[in-house]
Enzyme design. Structure first.
Site, PDB file in Angstrom:
ATOM      1  N   GLY A 211       0.827  -1.217   0.000  1.00 47.85           N
ATOM      2  CA  GLY A 211       0.000   0.000   0.000  1.00 47.85           C
ATOM      3  C   GLY A 211       0.854   1.257   0.000  1.00 47.85           C
ATOM      4  O   GLY A 211       0.470   2.283   0.562  1.00 47.85           O
TER       5      GLY A 211
ATOM      6  N   GLY B 277      -0.544   4.768  -1.053  1.00 47.06           N
ATOM      7  CA  GLY B 277      -1.686   5.346  -0.331  1.00 47.06           C
ATOM      8  C   GLY B 277      -1.321   6.605   0.443  1.00 47.06           C
ATOM      9  O   GLY B 277      -0.184   7.076   0.402  1.00 47.06           O
ATOM     10  N   GLN B 278      -2.307   7.136   1.157  1.00 48.02           N
ATOM     11  CA  GLN B 278      -2.128   8.400   1.888  1.00 48.02           C
ATOM     12  C   GLN B 278      -0.955   8.332   2.857  1.00 48.02           C
ATOM     13  O   GLN B 278      -0.051   9.153   2.838  1.00 48.02           O
ATOM     14  CB  GLN B 278      -3.413   8.744   2.662  1.00 48.02           C
ATOM     15  CG  GLN B 278      -3.347  10.106   3.337  1.00 48.02           C
ATOM     16  CD  GLN B 278      -4.292  10.247   4.528  1.00 48.02           C
ATOM     17  OE1 GLN B 278      -4.840   9.264   5.019  1.00 48.02           O
ATOM     18  NE2 GLN B 278      -4.480  11.460   4.983  1.00 48.02           N
ATOM     19  N   LEU B 279      -0.974   7.325   3.716  1.00 42.44           N
ATOM     20  CA  LEU B 279       0.088   7.160   4.708  1.00 42.44           C
ATOM     21  C   LEU B 279       1.314   6.484   4.084  1.00 42.44           C
ATOM     22  O   LEU B 279       2.455   6.851   4.365  1.00 42.44           O
ATOM     23  CB  LEU B 279      -0.461   6.301   5.856  1.00 42.44           C
ATOM     24  CG  LEU B 279       0.279   6.273   7.164  1.00 42.44           C
ATOM     25  CD1 LEU B 279       0.353   7.659   7.786  1.00 42.44           C
ATOM     26  CD2 LEU B 279      -0.434   5.320   8.125  1.00 42.44           C
TER      27      LEU B 279
ATOM     28  N   ASP C 172       2.703  -1.773  -4.517  1.00 46.31           N
ATOM     29  CA  ASP C 172       1.278  -1.409  -4.581  1.00 46.31           C
ATOM     30  C   ASP C 172       0.705  -2.032  -5.852  1.00 46.31           C
ATOM     31  O   ASP C 172       1.450  -2.626  -6.645  1.00 46.31           O
ATOM     32  CB  ASP C 172       1.097   0.122  -4.581  1.00 46.31           C
ATOM     33  CG  ASP C 172      -0.217   0.512  -3.885  1.00 46.31           C
ATOM     34  OD1 ASP C 172      -1.226  -0.190  -4.116  1.00 46.31           O
ATOM     35  OD2 ASP C 172      -0.238   1.491  -3.126  1.00 46.31           O
TER      36      ASP C 172
ATOM     37  N   ASP D 191      -0.200  -7.238  -5.832  1.00 44.93           N
ATOM     38  CA  ASP D 191      -1.518  -7.402  -5.226  1.00 44.93           C
ATOM     39  C   ASP D 191      -1.252  -8.315  -4.028  1.00 44.93           C
ATOM     40  O   ASP D 191      -0.956  -9.505  -4.202  1.00 44.93           O
ATOM     41  CB  ASP D 191      -2.465  -8.055  -6.243  1.00 44.93           C
ATOM     42  CG  ASP D 191      -3.793  -8.436  -5.611  1.00 44.93           C
ATOM     43  OD1 ASP D 191      -3.924  -8.359  -4.376  1.00 44.93           O
ATOM     44  OD2 ASP D 191      -4.697  -8.832  -6.373  1.00 44.93           O
TER      45      ASP D 191
ATOM     46  N   TYR E 288     -14.721  -2.564   7.698  1.00 46.01           N
ATOM     47  CA  TYR E 288     -13.336  -2.154   7.908  1.00 46.01           C
ATOM     48  C   TYR E 288     -12.956  -2.320   9.387  1.00 46.01           C
ATOM     49  O   TYR E 288     -11.921  -2.917   9.716  1.00 46.01           O
ATOM     50  CB  TYR E 288     -13.193  -0.693   7.467  1.00 46.01           C
ATOM     51  CG  TYR E 288     -11.914  -0.005   7.829  1.00 46.01           C
ATOM     52  CD1 TYR E 288     -10.698  -0.380   7.258  1.00 46.01           C
ATOM     53  CD2 TYR E 288     -11.918   1.080   8.716  1.00 46.01           C
ATOM     54  CE1 TYR E 288      -9.528   0.296   7.580  1.00 46.01           C
ATOM     55  CE2 TYR E 288     -10.757   1.755   9.028  1.00 46.01           C
ATOM     56  CZ  TYR E 288      -9.566   1.360   8.465  1.00 46.01           C
ATOM     57  OH  TYR E 288      -8.412   2.026   8.781  1.00 46.01           O
TER      58      TYR E 288
ATOM     59  N   LYS F 290     -10.281  -4.847  11.201  1.00 47.81           N
ATOM     60  CA  LYS F 290      -9.185  -4.396  12.070  1.00 47.81           C
ATOM     61  C   LYS F 290      -9.224  -5.096  13.435  1.00 47.81           C
ATOM     62  O   LYS F 290      -8.173  -5.429  13.997  1.00 47.81           O
ATOM     63  CB  LYS F 290      -9.229  -2.869  12.235  1.00 47.81           C
ATOM     64  CG  LYS F 290      -8.868  -2.098  10.966  1.00 47.81           C
ATOM     65  CD  LYS F 290      -7.438  -2.384  10.516  1.00 47.81           C
ATOM     66  CE  LYS F 290      -7.053  -1.673   9.242  1.00 47.81           C
ATOM     67  NZ  LYS F 290      -5.746  -2.104   8.694  1.00 47.81           N
TER      68      LYS F 290
HETATM   69  C1  AKB Z   1     -11.073   6.055   7.947  1.00 46.79           C
HETATM   70  O1  AKB Z   1     -11.714   7.103   8.105  1.00 46.79           O
HETATM   71  O2  AKB Z   1     -11.539   4.999   7.520  1.00 46.79           O
HETATM   72  C2  AKB Z   1      -9.628   6.051   8.376  1.00 46.79           C
HETATM   73  C3  AKB Z   1      -9.491   5.540   9.770  1.00 46.79           C
HETATM   74  C4  AKB Z   1      -9.850   6.417  10.906  1.00 46.79           C
HETATM   75  O3  AKB Z   1      -9.092   4.438   9.958  1.00 46.79           O
HETATM   76  N1  AKB Z   1      -9.068   7.338   8.238  1.00 46.79           N
END
Ligand code: AKB
Length: 309
Positions: free
Chosen positions: A9, A12-14, A35, A50, A140, A144
Site C-alpha cells: 500500500g 496510499g495516503q500514509l 502497490d 496485489d 473495515y 481491524k
Molecule cells: C477512515 O476514516 O476509515 C480512516 C481511519 C480512521 O481508519 N481514516
C-alpha cells in the site's frame, strides 16, 4: 544488522509519506515499495504487488532478502461499506499473507495499522480507553478487530514481533486520503486554499480523533524502534493526536481565509462517525514508548495551509 523493508500500500495516503521517511532512515536501496500500480514520479525500488497473491509476495520477500514489512494495503471505512465482502476478503487475506510470509521467511518485525474504527457505539465516547469491548459498526472496523487478534496470535504462538497502532484520522498535505470517514479534514484545506466553498459530508458537531501526518509517521517509527521488552500491547496501541469537530476546523481555517464558507450535508459517513470515539486515551503508548503528539488543531492548520500554499 542492515534491515530491508517492504511496504504494501505504498501509494496510499500514509504509505507514500512513510515510504519516503523509511528511505531517509534506512537508505533508498533498503526500502521496497509495493502497490497495485506504480506511482508516477516515484524514485526507489518499486514492485507491482496485489498483496492477496501470496506467491508474488513471497517471491519479492525472497528476491530482496526482506527483514521487515509495513503492511498498509487496505480498504478503508467508507469505501468498505460499498463492498463489504470484498473489503473483508482483501483486508484479511493480505494480512494473513503478510503474517505467514513473515513467519515462514523468519522476518524480524512487522507493522500493522489498526484504527479507531475498531470501537463501536457501545464504547464510551470521551477518552476511549484501550480495553473496550470492541463492537465495530463497519466491515473495515471488523477486519481491524480481527487483524488485531491475528497479530496478537502470531506474536504469542510464533513469537513474530508484530506491532500495531490504532490510527485516528490522518491529516497531511503530501497526499490525499482515499475512502475514509475522516477524509473531510484533508479535503477542506484543498477547497480553502483554492477559495472554493466546502461541502462537508459530516455534521458540524461530529467530533473525531485526528492526527497530523508528521505525528502519525513519528509514532510509527518510534513504536518500531521501541525495545521489545517495553511493548506490552500486542493487539494494537491507542494513540491520540488531537480531537475536533468540522465546525472547529472550519473556524480555525477562517482565521486565514475569512471568506471561506462551509455547508453541511451529512451522508452515510455520519452514521459511521456516530459510532466512533470523540477522543482517545493513549496512556499505554505514553507509558510504554513515551508517545507525545506535537501538533494540535492550531499548529496542524497553520502547517497544512503553509505547505499546501
Ligand atoms: C477512515 O476514516 O476509515 C480512516 C481511519 C480512521 O481508519 N481514516
Amino acid at each position: 544488522m542492515q534491515e530491508k523493508i517492504l511496504i504494501t500500500g505504498a501509494g496510499g495516503q500514509l504509505g507514500s509519506v512513510l515510504t519516503m521517511k523509511l528511505q531517509e532512515k534506512f537508505g533508498v536501496d533498503h526500502v521496497i515499495a509495493t502497490d497495485l500500480y506504480p506511482k508516477v514520479g516515484f524514485s526507489g525500488h518499486f514492485e507491482t504487488l496485489d498483496a492477496t497473491d501470496y506467491q508474488k509476495l513471497e517471491s519479492i520477500v525472497i528476491k530482496y532478502s526482506i527483514t521487515q514489512i509495513y503492511h498498509l494495503a487496505a480498504i478503508l471505512s467508507a469505501n468498505g461499506e460499498k463492498t463489504p465482502v470484498k473489503t473483508w476478503d482483501l483486508n484479511m487475506k493480505t494480512l494473513i499473507n503478510v503474517l505467514e510470509v513473515s513467519r515462514i521467511q523468519g522476518l524480524n518485525k512487522v507493522f500493522y495499522p489498526s484504527s479507531i474504527a475498531v470501537f463501536g457505539a457501545n464504547a464510551p465516547k470521551d477518552n476511549t480507553s484501550q480495553d473496550q469491548f470492541l463492537l465495530p459498526s463497519t466491515v473495515y472496523g471488523m477486519s481491524k478487530v480481527a487483524g488485531e487478534n491475528w497479530v496478537n496470535y502470531y506474536y504469542t504462538k510464533y513469537g513474530l514481533d508484530v506491532r500495531s497502532l490504532r490510527y485516528p484520522g490522518v491529516i497531511g498535505y503530501e497526499t490525499l486520503p482515499g475512502g475514509g470517514t475522516t477524509d473531510y479534514a484533508v479535503d477542506i484545506f484543498h477547497k480553502a486554499i483554492h477559495n472554493k466553498p466546502f461541502q462537508c459530508f459530516l455534521s458540524a458537531s461530529a467530533q473525531l480523533p485526528m492526527i497530523y501526518m508528521e505525528d502519525a509517521i513519528r509514532a510509527t517509527l518510534e513504536l518500531m524502534e521501541t525495545p521489545k521488552q517495553n511493548i506490552t500491547i500486542r493487539s494494537s496501541y491507542n494513540i491520540a493526536g488531537m480531537s475536533f469537530t468540522p465546525n472547529q476546523l472550519f473556524l480555525m481555517i477562517r482565521k486565514t481565509y475569512p471568506k471561506f464558507t462551509i455547508t453541511y450535508h451529512p451522508d452515510f459517513r455520519q452514521e459511521i462517525a456516530d459510532t466512533w470515539p470523540n477522543s482517545i486515551d493513549d496512556s499505554f503508548a505514553v507509558r510504554d514508548w513515551s508517545w507525545s503528539p506535537k501538533y494540535d488543531l492550531e499548529s496542524m492548520t497553520e502547517s497544512m495551509i503553509k505547505n499546501l500554499k
